[in-house]
Design a protein around this motif. Structure first.
Motif, PDB file in Angstrom:
ATOM      1  N   ALA A  31     -14.096  67.921  98.990  1.00 48.28           N
ATOM      2  CA  ALA A  31     -14.886  66.976  98.387  1.00 48.28           C
ATOM      3  C   ALA A  31     -15.608  68.008  97.203  1.00 48.28           C
ATOM      4  O   ALA A  31     -15.441  69.165  97.254  1.00 48.28           O
ATOM      5  N   HIS A  32     -16.085  67.195  96.428  1.00 53.20           N
ATOM      6  CA  HIS A  32     -16.513  67.865  95.215  1.00 53.20           C
ATOM      7  C   HIS A  32     -17.897  67.282  94.568  1.00 53.20           C
ATOM      8  O   HIS A  32     -17.749  65.858  94.261  1.00 53.20           O
ATOM      9  N   LEU A  33     -18.656  67.817  93.876  1.00 51.49           N
ATOM     10  CA  LEU A  33     -19.524  67.421  92.793  1.00 51.49           C
ATOM     11  C   LEU A  33     -19.330  68.518  91.537  1.00 51.49           C
ATOM     12  O   LEU A  33     -19.371  69.399  91.553  1.00 51.49           O
ATOM     13  N   SER A  34     -18.966  67.663  90.333  1.00 50.47           N
ATOM     14  CA  SER A  34     -18.510  68.552  89.272  1.00 50.47           C
ATOM     15  C   SER A  34     -19.252  68.069  88.218  1.00 50.47           C
ATOM     16  O   SER A  34     -20.042  66.899  87.675  1.00 50.47           O
ATOM     17  N   SER A  35     -19.279  68.964  87.118  1.00 50.59           N
ATOM     18  CA  SER A  35     -19.896  68.966  85.981  1.00 50.59           C
ATOM     19  C   SER A  35     -19.189  67.823  84.981  1.00 50.59           C
ATOM     20  O   SER A  35     -18.069  67.527  85.256  1.00 50.59           O
ATOM     21  N   ALA A  36     -19.710  67.030  84.258  1.00 51.09           N
ATOM     22  CA  ALA A  36     -19.387  65.775  83.698  1.00 51.09           C
ATOM     23  C   ALA A  36     -17.937  66.146  83.115  1.00 51.09           C
ATOM     24  O   ALA A  36     -17.058  65.134  82.880  1.00 51.09           O
ATOM     25  N   GLU A  37     -18.019  67.109  82.461  1.00 51.99           N
ATOM     26  CA  GLU A  37     -16.738  67.434  81.385  1.00 51.99           C
ATOM     27  C   GLU A  37     -15.341  67.908  82.311  1.00 51.99           C
ATOM     28  O   GLU A  37     -14.266  67.841  82.058  1.00 51.99           O
ATOM     29  N   TRP A  38     -15.676  68.265  83.560  1.00 50.35           N
ATOM     30  CA  TRP A  38     -14.652  68.795  84.516  1.00 50.35           C
ATOM     31  C   TRP A  38     -14.354  68.028  85.775  1.00 50.35           C
ATOM     32  O   TRP A  38     -13.461  68.139  86.465  1.00 50.35           O
ATOM     33  N   ALA A  39     -15.166  66.774  85.905  1.00 47.23           N
ATOM     34  CA  ALA A  39     -14.844  66.086  87.066  1.00 47.23           C
ATOM     35  C   ALA A  39     -13.439  65.572  87.167  1.00 47.23           C
ATOM     36  O   ALA A  39     -12.977  65.400  88.404  1.00 47.23           O
ATOM     37  N   GLU A  40     -12.960  65.096  86.094  1.00 48.69           N
ATOM     38  CA  GLU A  40     -11.712  64.230  86.188  1.00 48.69           C
ATOM     39  C   GLU A  40     -10.734  65.424  86.808  1.00 48.69           C
ATOM     40  O   GLU A  40      -9.745  65.124  87.524  1.00 48.69           O
ATOM     41  N   ALA A  41     -10.760  66.644  86.206  1.00 50.80           N
ATOM     42  CA  ALA A  41      -9.747  67.627  86.465  1.00 50.80           C
ATOM     43  C   ALA A  41     -10.011  68.163  87.807  1.00 50.80           C
ATOM     44  O   ALA A  41      -8.877  68.332  88.662  1.00 50.80           O
ATOM     45  N   GLU A  42     -11.387  68.028  88.552  1.00 44.84           N
ATOM     46  CA  GLU A  42     -11.438  68.658  89.727  1.00 44.84           C
ATOM     47  C   GLU A  42     -11.021  67.494  90.799  1.00 44.84           C
ATOM     48  O   GLU A  42     -10.585  67.840  91.813  1.00 44.84           O
ATOM     49  N   THR A  43     -10.999  66.142  90.364  1.00 44.79           N
ATOM     50  CA  THR A  43     -10.280  65.145  91.099  1.00 44.79           C
ATOM     51  C   THR A  43      -8.862  65.295  91.286  1.00 44.79           C
ATOM     52  O   THR A  43      -8.281  64.959  92.178  1.00 44.79           O
ATOM     53  N   GLU A  44      -8.642  65.744  90.017  1.00 46.56           N
ATOM     54  CA  GLU A  44      -7.062  65.914  90.200  1.00 46.56           C
ATOM     55  C   GLU A  44      -6.501  66.949  91.069  1.00 46.56           C
ATOM     56  O   GLU A  44      -5.516  66.819  91.879  1.00 46.56           O
ATOM     57  N   ILE A  45      -7.339  67.739  91.104  1.00 45.33           N
ATOM     58  CA  ILE A  45      -6.914  69.143  92.039  1.00 45.33           C
ATOM     59  C   ILE A  45      -7.032  68.690  93.355  1.00 45.33           C
ATOM     60  O   ILE A  45      -6.084  68.999  94.162  1.00 45.33           O
TER      61      ILE A  45
END
Length: 206
Positions: free
Chosen positions: A50-64
């Motif tokens: 699971a993750h909480l990510s910075s606004a500009e990185w959230a999509e990339a973290e979800t992809e990971i």
């Protein structure tokens, strides 16, 4: 930079108290740390869960997490890499390993980030939460002076984590109490289906 970073860490505490605005608060921390991405990542049994990510990185973290990144061996730090402060890629791997790793070269580099700094906020066997900063491409790895600044933020970052955890615990207990009014025992489980708490007389004596 230190003053900007301290303000960003304070924003994390505000996000924890309000239980909202995590993406923007993490983005401000990323900007202060010269990072293209900042994430709170939960790792279970060596895999992102699971993750909480910075606004500009959230999509990339979800992809990971969804398996969209190359399954590079260097995408998750081993547990022994962590100490009391931030650690970096070169605490774990050599330049040669990094330069031939698909995760670094094929996923991170095209997205404008490369080197990491990570701090462990919570850990128990098979389960940990880390704060990960992905430095902007072209700036090189974090240097000792940079890590000194980041380490100075850890009291505020740990405070934000403790506040968020207590809020989530309180919300979970309130929900369990409401469900228990139906007359059935209620069990709170973690992501590994382990019992965290049991609510109700029958549950407590089972």
């Amino acid at each position: 930079r230190l003053e900007e970073a301290k303000l960003a860490a304070g924003d994390l505490i505000a996000a924890a108290l309000l239980n909202q605005g995590w993406g923007d608060a993490l983005q401000r921390l990323a900007d202060a740390a010269e990072a293209g991405g900042a994430s709170l990542v939960r790792v279970q049994r060596g895999r992102r869960a699971a993750h909480l990510s910075s606004a500009e990185w959230a999509e990339a973290e979800t992809e990971i997490i969804d398996g969209g990144a190359p399954p590079g061996s260097l995408s998750v730090y081993p547990e022994q890499a962590f100490g009391d402060g931030f650690c970096v890629d070169h605490d774990v791997w050599t330049d040669a390993q990094i330069n031939r790793d698909a995760y670094f070269q094929e996923f991170l580099r095209p997205r404008g980030v490369f080197f990491h700094a990570k701090a462990r906020l919570y850990s128990e066997p098979g389960d940990r939460l880390t704060l990960t900063l992905k430095r902007r491409l072209g700036l090189g790895p974090y240097q000792p002076g940079d890590i000194g600044i980041l380490d100075s933020l850890l009291p505020e970052i740990h405070a934000a984590f403790r506040i968020a955890r207590r809020i989530l615990d309180a919300e979970g207990a309130a929900l369990a109490q409401a469900v228990h009014k139906r007359g059935d025992p209620v069990f709170e489980l973690d992501a590994l289906a382990r019992v965290l708490r049991a609510h109700g007389d029958d549950a407590e004596h089972s």
